[in-house]
Design an enzyme around this catalytic site. Structure first.
Site, PDB file in Angstrom:
ATOM      1  N   ARG A  46       0.830  -1.210   0.000  1.00  0.00           N
ATOM      2  CA  ARG A  46       0.000   0.000   0.000  1.00  0.00           C
ATOM      3  C   ARG A  46       0.865   1.261   0.000  1.00  0.00           C
ATOM      4  O   ARG A  46       0.557   2.245  -0.678  1.00  0.00           O
ATOM      5  CB  ARG A  46      -0.935  -0.030   1.219  1.00  0.00           C
ATOM      6  N   HIS A  50       0.645   4.087  -2.848  1.00  0.00           N
ATOM      7  CA  HIS A  50       0.263   5.472  -2.542  1.00  0.00           C
ATOM      8  C   HIS A  50       1.394   6.460  -2.826  1.00  0.00           C
ATOM      9  O   HIS A  50       1.144   7.629  -3.120  1.00  0.00           O
ATOM     10  CB  HIS A  50      -0.206   5.591  -1.099  1.00  0.00           C
ATOM     11  N   TRP A 189     -10.229  -8.922   2.951  1.00  0.00           N
ATOM     12  CA  TRP A 189     -11.007  -9.265   1.754  1.00  0.00           C
ATOM     13  C   TRP A 189     -11.193 -10.780   1.618  1.00  0.00           C
ATOM     14  O   TRP A 189     -12.050 -11.234   0.883  1.00  0.00           O
ATOM     15  CB  TRP A 189     -10.320  -8.715   0.503  1.00  0.00           C
TER      16      TRP A 189
HETATM   17 FE1  HIF Z   1      -6.126  -0.295  -1.608  1.00  0.00          FE
HETATM   18  N1  HIF Z   1      -7.129   0.206   0.083  1.00  0.00           N
HETATM   19  N2  HIF Z   1      -7.361   0.872  -2.713  1.00  0.00           N
HETATM   20  N3  HIF Z   1      -5.052  -0.733  -3.260  1.00  0.00           N
HETATM   21  N4  HIF Z   1      -4.851  -1.382  -0.456  1.00  0.00           N
HETATM   22  C1  HIF Z   1      -6.880  -0.239   1.349  1.00  0.00           C
HETATM   23  C2  HIF Z   1      -5.928  -1.165   1.732  1.00  0.00           C
HETATM   24  C3  HIF Z   1      -5.013  -1.720   0.872  1.00  0.00           C
HETATM   25  C4  HIF Z   1      -8.447   1.556  -2.247  1.00  0.00           C
HETATM   26  C5  HIF Z   1      -8.781   1.752  -0.921  1.00  0.00           C
HETATM   27  C6  HIF Z   1      -8.187   1.090   0.139  1.00  0.00           C
HETATM   28  C7  HIF Z   1      -5.378  -0.362  -4.542  1.00  0.00           C
HETATM   29  C8  HIF Z   1      -6.500   0.319  -4.933  1.00  0.00           C
HETATM   30  C9  HIF Z   1      -7.416   0.892  -4.078  1.00  0.00           C
HETATM   31  C10 HIF Z   1      -3.819  -2.139  -0.930  1.00  0.00           C
HETATM   32  C11 HIF Z   1      -3.328  -2.097  -2.218  1.00  0.00           C
HETATM   33  C12 HIF Z   1      -3.924  -1.465  -3.287  1.00  0.00           C
HETATM   34  C13 HIF Z   1      -7.784   0.383   2.255  1.00  0.00           C
HETATM   35  C14 HIF Z   1      -7.814   0.153   3.768  1.00  0.00           C
HETATM   36  C15 HIF Z   1      -8.601   1.195   1.509  1.00  0.00           C
HETATM   37  C16 HIF Z   1      -9.745   2.062   2.030  1.00  0.00           C
HETATM   38  C17 HIF Z   1      -6.713   0.970   4.455  1.00  0.00           C
HETATM   39  C18 HIF Z   1      -6.719   0.676   5.936  1.00  0.00           C
HETATM   40  O1  HIF Z   1      -7.745   0.930   6.595  1.00  0.00           O
HETATM   41  O2  HIF Z   1      -5.683   0.190   6.454  1.00  0.00           O
HETATM   42  C19 HIF Z   1      -9.228   2.030  -3.370  1.00  0.00           C
HETATM   43  C20 HIF Z   1     -10.508   2.855  -3.277  1.00  0.00           C
HETATM   44  C21 HIF Z   1      -8.592   1.611  -4.506  1.00  0.00           C
HETATM   45  C22 HIF Z   1      -9.047   1.796  -5.954  1.00  0.00           C
HETATM   46  C23 HIF Z   1      -9.889   0.642  -6.397  1.00  0.00           C
HETATM   47  C24 HIF Z   1      -4.410  -0.962  -5.546  1.00  0.00           C
HETATM   48  C25 HIF Z   1      -5.096  -2.021  -6.344  1.00  0.00           C
HETATM   49  C26 HIF Z   1      -5.825  -2.914  -5.424  1.00  0.00           C
HETATM   50  C27 HIF Z   1      -3.775   0.008  -6.565  1.00  0.00           C
HETATM   51  C28 HIF Z   1      -3.427  -1.563  -4.633  1.00  0.00           C
HETATM   52  O3  HIF Z   1      -2.344  -2.153  -4.977  1.00  0.00           O
HETATM   53  C29 HIF Z   1      -3.332  -2.995   0.120  1.00  0.00           C
HETATM   54  C30 HIF Z   1      -2.217  -4.037  -0.026  1.00  0.00           C
HETATM   55  C31 HIF Z   1      -4.086  -2.737   1.247  1.00  0.00           C
HETATM   56  C32 HIF Z   1      -3.961  -3.401   2.614  1.00  0.00           C
HETATM   57  C33 HIF Z   1      -3.120  -2.554   3.529  1.00  0.00           C
HETATM   58  C34 HIF Z   1      -2.956  -3.165   4.913  1.00  0.00           C
HETATM   59  O4  HIF Z   1      -2.489  -2.441   5.793  1.00  0.00           O
HETATM   60  O5  HIF Z   1      -3.260  -4.345   5.126  1.00  0.00           O
END
Ligand code: HIF
Length: 288
Positions: A46, A50, A189
């Site tokens: 993440r 970001h 998920w």
């Molecule tokens: Fe995420 N994502 N992401 N994301 N994400 C969260 C957590 C992770 C979006 C929202 C969230 C991508 C796209 C999108 C990861 C990787 C990727 C969380 C929760 C939110 C809300 C954060 C938290 O509360 O800790 C949205 C709206 C996206 C557009 C669809 C990417 C494709 C899936 C680009 C991507 O690689 C990962 C890994 C996490 C888990 C982080 C963790 O701390 O476990």
């Protein structure tokens, strides 16, 4: 002697780092039974995303090159909540490898997260150079999880991705979980959040998803267990017909998912970066 020392000084910092060693040291930081589901891998993925996903192809601003995600105000943007945890975990390696840039360290950590949790090899190049806080991108460049397909397209088209690449990237939500104290959303998920699989797609298609009954932001949980979650933005991939074609493809064909994800994630980490001409491309070996 003078000639020799001058030569040394002119070696660019990025060339003085052994990246396979950095890879190994990051991999050694992943496991911690007291953190979340036992691995920092998901939050490293993440962080890498970001740091990179602020790119705007029209103005050619943002992206991982400056590592501006570590500076306020960008570090304080709502979407980046909780990523200080990942940066703090990596900081000792910035001290150990003084010549690595933060942009290279954060993106490499994403590659390690994907590969060490069982995902595909992701090609990676070094040579990003860090920028100061005045290069921070404005708030609002990362996606809002409460919105749907139009918003997701706006955000990822701005970076230069097409529908197939977006659908391939979203499979990374097989990793990790949502935290109420970070995003407000809650839960993983699927049942194996520290293994990189195509389960995002299979869970999305095979389950019946119902709105979670709670005081928090609108999200979905699987019926009947309620153990797994989907963001409103995730649900858009099931309801939008053009996204859905790819979701079905990746659900039945894990190899195609791995290939497409690998290419799209590598592209994400390079958005807006002007690499030195002689920067080599690495395909890191995973630890056993
Ligand atoms: Fe995420 N994502 N992401 N994301 N994400 C969260 C957590 C992770 C979006 C929202 C969230 C991508 C796209 C999108 C990861 C990787 C990727 C969380 C929760 C939110 C809300 C954060 C938290 O509360 O800790 C949205 C709206 C996206 C557009 C669809 C990417 C494709 C899936 C680009 C991507 O690689 C990962 C890994 C996490 C888990 C982080 C963790 O701390 O476990």
């Amino acid at each position: 002697w003078y000639f020799y020392s001058k030569q040394q000084d002119e070696t660019p910092a990025w060339k003085k780092v052994n990246y396979q060693n950095v890879y190994k040291d990051i991999a050694d930081l992943l496991e911690d039974e007291n953190y979340d589901d036992g691995s920092y891998g998901p939050v490293f993925v993440r962080l890498a995303w970001h740091a990179s996903g602020t790119y705007d192809k029209k103005t050619r601003t943002g992206g991982s090159a400056g590592a501006t995600i570590r500076h306020a105000p960008e570090s304080e943007h709502g979407a980046n909540a909780g990523l200080d945890v990942a940066r703090r975990r990596l900081e000792p390696l910035k001290q150990k490898y003084r010549n690595i840039s933060y942009g290279d360290l954060y993106t490499l950590a994403g590659v390690v997260g994907v590969q060490e949790l069982g995902g595909p090899t992701v090609q990676w190049r070094p040579g990003r150079s860090d920028k100061q806080a005045d290069a921070c991108t404005p708030d609002g460049r990362l996606p809002d999880a409460a919105q749907g397909a139009d918003h997701v397209r706006d955000i990822f088209y701005r970076m230069g991705f097409d529908d197939r690449e977006i659908a391939a990237l979203v499979g990374a939500h097989a990793l990790g979980r949502c935290h109420t104290y970070r995003s407000g959303f809650d839960g993983p998920w699927n049942a194996s959040p520290t293994v990189f699989t195509n389960f995002f797609y299979t869970e999305l298609l095979e389950n019946t998803w119902v709105p979670k009954k709670w005081d928090g932001p609108k999200q979905f949980v699987d019926k009947p267990t309620g153990a797994f979650m989907m963001l409103p933005a995730d649900m858009a991939f099931k309801t939008d017909p053009r996204f859905r074609t790819y979701i079905e493809l990746y659900a039945r064909d894990q190899d195609t998912f791995f290939n497409d994800f690998s290419a799209a994630f590598a592209k994400l980490l390079e958005l807006g970066v002007k690499f030195p001409e002689d920067a080599p491309t690495y395909r890191f070996k995973t630890l056993d």
